[in-house]
Design a protein around this motif. Sequence first.
Motif, mmCIF file in Angstrom:
data_model
loop_
_atom_site.group_PDB
_atom_site.id
_atom_site.type_symbol
_atom_site.label_atom_id
_atom_site.label_comp_id
_atom_site.label_asym_id
_atom_site.label_seq_id
_atom_site.Cartn_x
_atom_site.Cartn_y
_atom_site.Cartn_z
ATOM 1 N N GLN A 197 -27.539 -32.924 97.698
ATOM 2 C CA GLN A 197 -26.466 -32.524 98.610
ATOM 3 C C GLN A 197 -27.019 -31.631 99.721
ATOM 4 O OE1 GLN A 197 -23.542 -30.671 96.048
ATOM 5 N NE2 GLN A 197 -22.460 -32.601 95.663
ATOM 6 N N SER A 219 -28.963 -33.728 102.193
ATOM 7 C CA SER A 219 -28.050 -34.478 103.051
ATOM 8 C C SER A 219 -27.452 -33.585 104.134
ATOM 9 C CB SER A 219 -26.948 -35.105 102.196
ATOM 10 O OG SER A 219 -26.026 -35.808 102.992
ATOM 11 N N GLU A 220 -27.037 -32.387 103.741
ATOM 12 C CA GLU A 220 -26.457 -31.453 104.710
ATOM 13 C C GLU A 220 -27.488 -31.027 105.756
ATOM 14 O OE1 GLU A 220 -25.039 -28.332 102.248
ATOM 15 O OE2 GLU A 220 -23.406 -29.531 101.367
ATOM 16 N N SER A 253 -28.164 -33.887 108.197
ATOM 17 C CA SER A 253 -27.086 -34.135 109.156
ATOM 18 C C SER A 253 -27.072 -33.116 110.279
ATOM 19 C CB SER A 253 -25.735 -34.142 108.434
ATOM 20 O OG SER A 253 -25.448 -32.860 107.904
ATOM 21 N N ARG A 304 -34.176 -34.333 109.312
ATOM 22 C CA ARG A 304 -33.704 -35.679 108.991
ATOM 23 C C ARG A 304 -34.834 -36.696 109.108
ATOM 24 N NH1 ARG A 304 -29.642 -35.736 112.013
ATOM 25 N NH2 ARG A 304 -30.390 -36.819 113.866
ATOM 26 N N ASN A 334 -36.186 -38.614 105.783
ATOM 27 C CA ASN A 334 -36.056 -40.070 105.673
ATOM 28 C C ASN A 334 -37.403 -40.724 105.404
ATOM 29 O OD1 ASN A 334 -33.299 -39.981 106.076
ATOM 30 N ND2 ASN A 334 -33.418 -40.387 108.266
#
Length: 372
Positions: free
Chosen positions: A325, A328-329, A332, A338, A342
């Motif tokens: 989580q 992901s935060e 974003s 990011r 990735n």
Amino acid sequence: MERRKLLTNGATAVAAAVGTGIVSSCTIRKGDQVASTSLPNVRWKMATSWPHSLDTIYGGAETISKRVNELSGGSFQIKPYAAGEIVPGLEVLDAVQAGSVECGHTASYYYIGKNPAFAFGTSVPFGLTAQQQNAWLYQAGGNREINRVYSDFGVISFPAGNTGAQMGGWFNKKLDGLDSLQGLKMRIPGLGGKVMAQLGVNVQVLPGGEIFLALDRGAIDAAEWTGPYDDEKLGLHRAAQFYYYPGWWEPGPSLTGLVNKKAWDKLPSEYRAIFSTACFEANLTMLSRYDSLNGLALQRLAQGGTELVPYSVEILKAAQTAAFQIYSEMASGDVIFRKLFNQWQGFRKEVSAWNKINEFSFSSYSYSSVVI
């Protein structure tokens, strides 16, 4: 000129060996090569995040220093300094960036306050094992991506050590489910600290030399460092009885050699190849030493009254959910994070699928009969 060509070709070969993962332990003798090439005498200082007493992790800096000296025939020398001798252990990046020292030996995740993507340069919760981390850094573009982050600080980095999978920390009381984490004061850095904070822990970040006193005097309730060998040297078993495992936040943490970019650019290409090779050797040497020393240290701790305790499945699942989580935060809200996440996540999926077939299947059977 022929001797100059010989050294240049030798340095090129060493650099190539680093790329392939094959490095021979050779020494360039000053009288035969370096002295005749008119290469400059270079003297660097290296700040580290480690106390002298931790001979294995501080030994990474010593390996770099020793091999740079040997491979250059004494013309290029680096003097390492323990945490606090030049700058505090958590300020190595600042010192290298400012140019007050030319290089440093540290852990990238100490600096996630400057950029959260630095966490990947060391380790992230439920991330890569040591072997997977090396594969990512050396072969799958990981170190290139990390250096894009460091470029904003005028610094370049090199993998320069790995502790292998770590233990899960020392606690002065046994944990009783997730609720027992609420308000607990624990020394834990990096994204592992952010995950623990998400689970209710009051997170502290302390350099290695300060952990024992904080734990012994009750300023903190729990602390993680590396593994049995270093933890025993720090005396953490005298401050807490319960030794948890696994260290899910650091399954294969890399240590990092940092170099001020301006200082790097001034080096002859031969010295750059030598420094790169020395970091490569430090990386493999440290991991080998920890794997060799930790088992015996764990036996001594267990025989001395330390109680080994596994994290509950409940805590592990909650920690893993919280970790992804957080990723992901962060992804974003931060373009740099990011992109790196990735790229890292793609490699993690590929190598995990392979290692589930080859390594996990073997270790699950082989280790099932081992008695601790």
